[in-house]
Motif scaffolding. Structure first.
Motif, PDB file in Angstrom:
ATOM      1  N   GLY A  53       0.846  -1.172   0.000  1.00  0.00           N
ATOM      2  CA  GLY A  53       0.000   0.000   0.000  1.00  0.00           C
ATOM      3  C   GLY A  53       0.889   1.232   0.000  1.00  0.00           C
ATOM      4  N   LEU A  54       0.930   1.947  -1.100  1.00  0.00           N
ATOM      5  CA  LEU A  54       1.915   3.013  -1.248  1.00  0.00           C
ATOM      6  C   LEU A  54       1.730   4.131  -0.227  1.00  0.00           C
ATOM      7  CD1 LEU A  54       2.188   3.270  -5.137  1.00  0.00           C
ATOM      8  CD2 LEU A  54       3.455   1.862  -3.523  1.00  0.00           C
ATOM      9  N   ARG A  55       0.551   4.243   0.342  1.00  0.00           N
ATOM     10  CA  ARG A  55       0.358   5.242   1.383  1.00  0.00           C
ATOM     11  C   ARG A  55       1.130   4.875   2.649  1.00  0.00           C
ATOM     12  NH1 ARG A  55      -3.327   9.107   1.428  1.00  0.00           N
ATOM     13  NH2 ARG A  55      -4.475   8.064  -0.245  1.00  0.00           N
ATOM     14  N   ASN A  56       1.237   3.548   2.910  1.00  0.00           N
ATOM     15  CA  ASN A  56       1.965   3.077   4.079  1.00  0.00           C
ATOM     16  C   ASN A  56       3.423   2.767   3.775  1.00  0.00           C
ATOM     17  OD1 ASN A  56      -0.439   3.145   5.593  1.00  0.00           O
ATOM     18  ND2 ASN A  56      -0.991   1.069   4.933  1.00  0.00           N
ATOM     19  N   SER A  57       3.781   2.652   2.503  1.00  0.00           N
ATOM     20  CA  SER A  57       5.159   2.345   2.104  1.00  0.00           C
ATOM     21  C   SER A  57       5.613   3.363   1.067  1.00  0.00           C
ATOM     22  CB  SER A  57       5.249   0.925   1.542  1.00  0.00           C
ATOM     23  OG  SER A  57       4.764  -0.021   2.471  1.00  0.00           O
ATOM     24  N   PRO A  58       5.900   4.591   1.477  1.00  0.00           N
ATOM     25  CA  PRO A  58       6.277   5.630   0.505  1.00  0.00           C
ATOM     26  C   PRO A  58       7.574   5.326  -0.222  1.00  0.00           C
ATOM     27  CG  PRO A  58       6.633   6.381   2.759  1.00  0.00           C
ATOM     28  CD  PRO A  58       5.893   5.100   2.861  1.00  0.00           C
ATOM     29  N   GLU A  62       8.707   5.956  -4.278  1.00  0.00           N
ATOM     30  CA  GLU A  62       9.894   6.708  -4.695  1.00  0.00           C
ATOM     31  C   GLU A  62      10.780   5.876  -5.615  1.00  0.00           C
ATOM     32  OE1 GLU A  62      11.877   7.980  -1.201  1.00  0.00           O
ATOM     33  OE2 GLU A  62      10.229   9.274  -0.500  1.00  0.00           O
ATOM     34  N   MET A  63      10.966   4.612  -5.269  1.00  0.00           N
ATOM     35  CA  MET A  63      11.823   3.771  -6.100  1.00  0.00           C
ATOM     36  C   MET A  63      11.176   3.495  -7.452  1.00  0.00           C
ATOM     37  SD  MET A  63      13.666   0.181  -5.146  1.00  0.00           S
ATOM     38  CE  MET A  63      14.926  -0.479  -6.232  1.00  0.00           C
ATOM     39  N   MET A  64       9.863   3.330  -7.473  1.00  0.00           N
ATOM     40  CA  MET A  64       9.177   3.086  -8.731  1.00  0.00           C
ATOM     41  C   MET A  64       9.286   4.298  -9.649  1.00  0.00           C
ATOM     42  SD  MET A  64       5.337   1.616  -9.269  1.00  0.00           S
ATOM     43  CE  MET A  64       4.646   2.973  -8.321  1.00  0.00           C
ATOM     44  N   ILE A  65       9.189   5.508  -9.069  1.00  0.00           N
ATOM     45  CA  ILE A  65       9.332   6.725  -9.865  1.00  0.00           C
ATOM     46  C   ILE A  65      10.734   6.816 -10.451  1.00  0.00           C
ATOM     47  CG2 ILE A  65       9.403   9.237  -9.731  1.00  0.00           C
ATOM     48  CD1 ILE A  65       7.131   9.083  -7.708  1.00  0.00           C
ATOM     49  N   ASN A  66      11.755   6.480  -9.642  1.00  0.00           N
ATOM     50  CA  ASN A  66      13.138   6.542 -10.125  1.00  0.00           C
ATOM     51  C   ASN A  66      13.370   5.567 -11.276  1.00  0.00           C
ATOM     52  OD1 ASN A  66      13.786   8.464  -8.198  1.00  0.00           O
ATOM     53  ND2 ASN A  66      14.453   6.945  -6.696  1.00  0.00           N
ATOM     54  N   ILE A  67      12.813   4.365 -11.165  1.00  0.00           N
ATOM     55  CA  ILE A  67      12.988   3.376 -12.232  1.00  0.00           C
ATOM     56  C   ILE A  67      12.310   3.844 -13.512  1.00  0.00           C
ATOM     57  CG2 ILE A  67      12.352   1.043 -12.967  1.00  0.00           C
ATOM     58  CD1 ILE A  67      12.800   0.106 -10.135  1.00  0.00           C
ATOM     59  N   GLY A  77       5.010  14.732 -10.445  1.00  0.00           N
ATOM     60  CA  GLY A  77       3.760  15.368 -10.093  1.00  0.00           C
ATOM     61  C   GLY A  77       2.537  14.497 -10.287  1.00  0.00           C
ATOM     62  N   GLU A  78       2.703  13.306 -10.804  1.00  0.00           N
ATOM     63  CA  GLU A  78       1.570  12.412 -11.009  1.00  0.00           C
ATOM     64  C   GLU A  78       1.222  11.688  -9.719  1.00  0.00           C
ATOM     65  OE1 GLU A  78      -0.162  12.193 -13.691  1.00  0.00           O
ATOM     66  OE2 GLU A  78       1.101  13.495 -14.950  1.00  0.00           O
ATOM     67  N   GLN A  79      -0.029  11.388  -9.539  1.00  0.00           N
ATOM     68  CA  GLN A  79      -0.509  10.639  -8.393  1.00  0.00           C
ATOM     69  C   GLN A  79      -1.011   9.268  -8.870  1.00  0.00           C
ATOM     70  OE1 GLN A  79      -0.378  11.518  -5.171  1.00  0.00           O
ATOM     71  NE2 GLN A  79       0.569  13.491  -5.669  1.00  0.00           N
ATOM     72  N   PHE A  80      -0.358   8.210  -8.433  1.00  0.00           N
ATOM     73  CA  PHE A  80      -0.827   6.881  -8.792  1.00  0.00           C
ATOM     74  C   PHE A  80      -0.632   5.953  -7.587  1.00  0.00           C
ATOM     75  CE2 PHE A  80       3.482   7.605 -10.153  1.00  0.00           C
ATOM     76  CZ  PHE A  80       4.187   6.503  -9.707  1.00  0.00           C
ATOM     77  N   ARG A  81      -1.554   5.039  -7.425  1.00  0.00           N
ATOM     78  CA  ARG A  81      -1.542   4.136  -6.282  1.00  0.00           C
ATOM     79  C   ARG A  81      -1.733   2.691  -6.753  1.00  0.00           C
ATOM     80  NH1 ARG A  81       0.264   7.938  -4.208  1.00  0.00           N
ATOM     81  NH2 ARG A  81      -0.386   9.055  -2.324  1.00  0.00           N
ATOM     82  N   PRO A  82      -0.792   2.139  -7.514  1.00  0.00           N
ATOM     83  CA  PRO A  82      -0.941   0.753  -7.968  1.00  0.00           C
ATOM     84  C   PRO A  82      -0.780  -0.236  -6.808  1.00  0.00           C
ATOM     85  CG  PRO A  82       1.215   1.581  -8.558  1.00  0.00           C
ATOM     86  CD  PRO A  82       0.463   2.748  -7.995  1.00  0.00           C
ATOM     87  N   LYS A  83      -1.429  -1.382  -6.930  1.00  0.00           N
ATOM     88  CA  LYS A  83      -1.367  -2.418  -5.907  1.00  0.00           C
ATOM     89  C   LYS A  83      -0.563  -3.639  -6.358  1.00  0.00           C
ATOM     90  CE  LYS A  83      -4.092  -0.847  -2.568  1.00  0.00           C
ATOM     91  NZ  LYS A  83      -3.711  -0.780  -1.147  1.00  0.00           N
ATOM     92  N   SER A 109      12.567 -11.070  -0.317  1.00  0.00           N
ATOM     93  CA  SER A 109      11.731 -10.938   0.879  1.00  0.00           C
ATOM     94  C   SER A 109      11.102  -9.553   0.906  1.00  0.00           C
ATOM     95  CB  SER A 109      12.560 -11.149   2.149  1.00  0.00           C
ATOM     96  OG  SER A 109      13.216 -12.404   2.125  1.00  0.00           O
ATOM     97  N   ALA A 110       9.792  -9.496   1.099  1.00  0.00           N
ATOM     98  CA  ALA A 110       9.083  -8.218   1.137  1.00  0.00           C
ATOM     99  C   ALA A 110       9.440  -7.452   2.403  1.00  0.00           C
ATOM    100  CB  ALA A 110       7.578  -8.458   1.080  1.00  0.00           C
ATOM    101  N   ILE A 111       9.571  -6.134   2.298  1.00  0.00           N
ATOM    102  CA  ILE A 111       9.877  -5.296   3.462  1.00  0.00           C
ATOM    103  C   ILE A 111       8.757  -4.296   3.741  1.00  0.00           C
ATOM    104  CG2 ILE A 111      12.355  -5.495   3.163  1.00  0.00           C
ATOM    105  CD1 ILE A 111      12.369  -2.780   1.850  1.00  0.00           C
ATOM    106  N   GLY A 112       7.750  -4.246   2.869  1.00  0.00           N
ATOM    107  CA  GLY A 112       6.598  -3.376   3.093  1.00  0.00           C
ATOM    108  C   GLY A 112       5.407  -4.175   3.609  1.00  0.00           C
TER     109      GLY A 112
END
Length: 366
Positions: A53-58, A62-67, A77-83, A109-112
Motif C-alpha cells: 500500500g503506497l500510502r503506508n510504504s512511501p 519513490e523507487m518506482m518513480i526513479n525506475i 507530479g503524477e498521483q498513482f496508487r498501484p497495488k 523478501s518483502a519489506i513493506g
C-alpha cells in the motif's frame, strides 16, 4: 541366476567405512575457499493486487518513480496508487571460485506491507558485497513459498507468501580477486575445534602423502605446507586430501528442546554416582560387568562383557534411588522410557543431575 546377480551387485558396492568415519572435507573449512554474502534492494512487479500500500510504504513509490524516469517515463507530479508493486530485499551468496557469467539463486523478501509475492517479477537489482561493489545483478520470476487466499470476511494463509526465490536469477558480473594458485601454505579450520581430531587430521594427511606436510597449530587449525607436497598447485593438493577418511573425536553433549520435548544425547555421556528421586518414581541403575576368560592353554583373549540392570518403581516410601558411577545416560533414559516418563519430566531429571555435577557432558538447552 538371481543369486549370482545379487552377489555381483554386492561386490560392486563401495567398501563401507565405520559409521563414525568422516571425510576431511566434511570436517574442515579450507582457508580462502568460502562464499561471500550479497544484498540488494529492488522491486517486484506484476502482483495481483497483493503489493504494497503506497500510502503506508512511501519508499516503494519513490523507487518506482526513479525506475520509470531512468526508462524515459516522466511521472513527476503524477498521483498513482498501484497495488501490483512491492519493495523487497534481495539476498544471495557468491560461491567460491565463481566466474563472471555464471548464475546463482537469489532470495526475495518483502519489506513493506505486501500480502504476497506470488506471480511477481523481480526487476533488475544490483547486489552488493560488504565492500560496496556490485558482484551480481538479479532479475526474474519469483517463486513464492506459500499460498494466500482472501475473501470478503476471511483470509487463509499457508506458508510464507511474502518471501520466495528466483532460481538462477542472479548473473555474476564481477569476480572476487583471490590468487589461490599462488599460496605456499594453507590452513584447515576445523568446524568443531578439538585437539585429538586436529592431531588425527595431521597424521592422516602426512600418511596419505608420505611426508610431513601437515602441522597442527591448535585445536582448530592444521597448517598445510603446499611447497613441501611437491605437487603442481594447491588445487591438486586439496583434491588429493579432501576425501581422506578421519574418525573425529566428539565432546560428550546433551541437547534438549523444552518446547518440543526433544532430547539428543551423545554416546560418550557418563553419569557419576548420584541419588535421584522424581515425584513418585525411583530409579536404580547397576553396572555388573562379567569377565570371560578362554579355556586353559587355548588361543583366545580375556574380554569384559557389560551387564546393566535398570529398574524403576513407584513410590513405596523408598526415598532416593542411587545411580552407580559410570552409568551411561542411555541406561537412565531407557529406564525412564520403560515406565512412560514424559519427555518434559525426563528433561527436568537430566537438568537436576547436571546441576548436581554428576552429568559429565555439555548440556545445551534450546
Amino acid at each position: 541366476m538371481i543369486r549370482a546377480v545379487l552377489f555381483a551387485v554386492l561386490l560392486a558396492l563401495p567398501t563401507v567405512v565405520s559409521a563414525s568415519s568422516v571425510r576431511l572435507k566434511d570436517l574442515v573449512e579450507f582457508d580462502g575457499v568460502r562464499g561471500n554474502d550479497l544484498v540488494g534492494y529492488g522491486l517486484v512487479v506484476g502482483l495481483n493486487g497483493t503489493g504494497d500500500g503506497l500510502r503506508n510504504s512511501p519508499f516503494t513509490e519513490e523507487m518506482m518513480i526513479n525506475i520509470l524516469e531512468r526508462l524515459g517515463v516522466n511521472v513527476g507530479g503524477e498521483q498513482f496508487r498501484p497495488k501490483n508493486v512491492a519493495a523487497v530485499l534481495v539476498t544471495s551468496t557468491l560461491p567460491a571460485f565463481s566466474r563472471a557469467g555464471s548464475k546463482v539463486d537469489v532470495t526475495v523478501s518483502a519489506i513493506g506491507d505486501a500480502k504476497s509475492l506470488l506471480g511477481g517479477t523481480l526487476i533488475m537489482t544490483p547486489l552488493n558485497a560488504a565492500d560496496g561493489d556490485v558482484y551480481v545483478v538479479a532479475q526474474g520470476t519469483v517463486i513464492a513459498g506459500g499460498i494466500s487466499a482472501e475473501g470478503d470476511a476471511a483470509r487463509v494463509v499457508h506458508g510464507v507468501p511474502t518471501a520466495g526465490i528466483v532460481p538462477s536469477g542472479g548473473r555474476i558480473e564481477r569476480e572476487v580477486e583471490f590468487e589461490f594458485s599462488t599460496l605456499s601454505s594453507l590452513r584447515l579450520a576445523l568446524r568443531t575445534p578439538d585437539f585429538s581430531t586436529a592431531e588425527k587430521i595431521e597424521n592422516a594427511i602426512n600418511t596419505a602423502l608420505g611426508r610431513r606436510v601437515a602441522l597442527m597449530l591448535d585445536a582448530g587449525t592444521v597448517e598445510l605446507d603446499i611447497d613441501a607436497t611437491g605437487m603442481r598447485s594447491p588445487a591438486h593438493v586439496l583434491s588429493r586430501i579432501e576425501n581422506i577418511i578421519v574418525e573425529p573425536e566428539r565432546r560428550a553433549r546433551v541437547v534438549v528442546d523444552q518446547r518440543s520435548g526433544t532430547i539428543v544425547m551423545d554416546e560418550n555421556v557418563r553419569i557419576s554416582r548420584v541419588a535421584v528421586a522424581q515425584g513418585n518414581l525411583t530409579l536404580t541403575i547397576d553396572e555388573t560387568p562379567v569377565v570371560v576368560q578362554p579355556n586353559p592353554f587355548s588361543e583366545g583373549e580375556t574380554v569384559i562383557v557389560p551387564r546393566t540392570t535398570a529398574a524403576i518403581g513407584e513410590d513405596q516410601g523408598t526415598g532416593l534411588a542411587e545411580i552407580k558411577p559410570g552409568t551411561t545416560l542411555k541406561d537412565v533414559v531407557s529406564g525412564l522410557n520403560a515406565l512412560g516418563v514424559t519427555p518434559l519430566d525426563m528433561i527436568d531429571i537430566l537438568k537436576s543431575i547436571k546441576a548436581a555435577g554428576a552429568l559429565h557432558a555439555e548440556f545445551i538447552v534450546q
